[in-house]
Design an enzyme around this catalytic site. Sequence first.
Site, PDB file in Angstrom:
ATOM      1  N   SER A 192       0.855  -1.182   0.000  1.00  0.00           N
ATOM      2  CA  SER A 192       0.000   0.000   0.000  1.00  0.00           C
ATOM      3  C   SER A 192       0.894   1.237   0.000  1.00  0.00           C
ATOM      4  O   SER A 192       1.964   1.242   0.600  1.00  0.00           O
ATOM      5  CB  SER A 192      -0.888  -0.003   1.241  1.00  0.00           C
ATOM      6  OG  SER A 192      -1.276   1.316   1.572  1.00  0.00           O
ATOM      7  N   GLU A 238      -7.615 -10.302  -6.196  1.00  0.00           N
ATOM      8  CA  GLU A 238      -8.688  -9.297  -6.288  1.00  0.00           C
ATOM      9  C   GLU A 238      -8.987  -8.936  -7.739  1.00  0.00           C
ATOM     10  O   GLU A 238     -10.144  -8.785  -8.132  1.00  0.00           O
ATOM     11  CB  GLU A 238      -8.294  -8.030  -5.529  1.00  0.00           C
ATOM     12  CG  GLU A 238      -8.217  -8.201  -4.028  1.00  0.00           C
ATOM     13  CD  GLU A 238      -7.582  -6.977  -3.386  1.00  0.00           C
ATOM     14  OE1 GLU A 238      -8.304  -6.009  -3.128  1.00  0.00           O
ATOM     15  OE2 GLU A 238      -6.356  -6.972  -3.161  1.00  0.00           O
TER      16      GLU A 238
END
Length: 460
Positions: free
Chosen positions: A276, A289
């Site tokens: 991140s 994802e």
Amino acid sequence: MSKLWSGRFTEETAKSVEDFTESISFDYLLWRYDIRGSIAHAGMLKEQGIVTEEEASEIIVGLNEIKNEIESKEFEFDPALEDIHMNIEAALIEKTDSGKKLHTARSRNDQVALDIRLYLIAATDIVIPRLITFQKTLIKVAQTHIDTIMPGYTHLQRAQPVTLAHHLLAYVEMFERDKERYTDALKRIDTLPLGACALAGTTLKIDRKYVAKELGFSRISDNSIDAVSDRDFVIEFISNSSILMMHMSRMAEELVLWSTKEFSFIEISDAYTTGSSIMPQKKNPDVAELIRGKTGRVYGALVSILTTMKALPLAYNRDMQEDKEPLFDVFKTIAHILYVINEMFKHIKFNKERMRKTAAEGFSLATDLAEYLVTKGMPFREAHEVTGNIVKYCVDKSMDLHELTIEEFKAFSDLIDNDIYSRLTVEASVKGRKSYGGTGEVEEQLIRIREKVDKDWTEE
Ligand code: ARG
């Protein structure tokens, strides 16, 4: 360059119309199939005496030159020439006057149907081996987890212990059916539409069987209107891909869930996760994802092509040009996914201890207790009720089933004896479920699925 169809026109095409109607920006992808089809067509025209040997040879030489130019990226695609078919034909005519004879007994309507069929055969030829490779990876991982016990879920609530091998092999079975669907669709893709011409056939004496043989088709279309009208074979490929993606998305979702702190069942290696930009501690399962996310665009393609084809009058309509972008996007998406998920799967660490521990929690052996009572003669409905009462008792006392004394058990049913304790372990539960297809016979399942995936399976 002047248009190949400009004869009956007195005005130039508006630039906005050219921009709006062109398809070369995406259908250039069909160039290889278009050239292959044209070479076979030219060969047939020669065999039938429609063009001379010399003309045919000039056409074929020219087409091969164009092929090399496209391969080496020298070829310039011109949007004014609309699509791949006219770009190649115009380039050929530039090279040789004989090129003007290539479009005899042919139309772009049967030509485009041919190109897409050839594209789909090639695409299927990539998808199926990739599916097999992934199945083999899953089988190999499963083989090392025959004794890894995990909670099996229903409603995402812990239900009964299963083995990780059993769970993974469920996906291998799903992919096996996906493969069958692609293979089955090939039967219908494998039909030569060329020779249907615009829609009604031709007055010229052509030999469609010759072209079919040249291009490796086992059948030729029986009705020329059907041959240029339908895109059901495109729909099938996208539909099969949507089902594949539905399976993929479920696996991806599980990988996302399993890699959470809450589950902690797996760790995906650093190379297959991303960080991140703000939270330094994060390691995200982005590949999984995105696989889950890309399912949306594949479903979108299915709705798109179904809607394009809906209520179209026969035969060819320009609407059908809209079949290509969704199709190309679907193929690119699934081919990429099959590759990357296979790579990623080899870099997943399964946390056996954690899986085993959670498998034992949450009264996952309640069904085993009920089935124990059934073997002692109690009707299942009663056994279900008695077990339910025992679970409730345990919940109140914050105890697990195996922690009850034999006296406590007997207070619920006299049929319960000391042998119950050996039944109330996850190992016994898993081993005991030996019914065909059950978690206790996963080794036999492995043998069966290996045989299905690859008849000549050998361990490397
Ligand atoms: N670019 C067209 C398509 O993809 C090729 C067929 C065009 N046929 C025609 N009659 N305009 O559908």
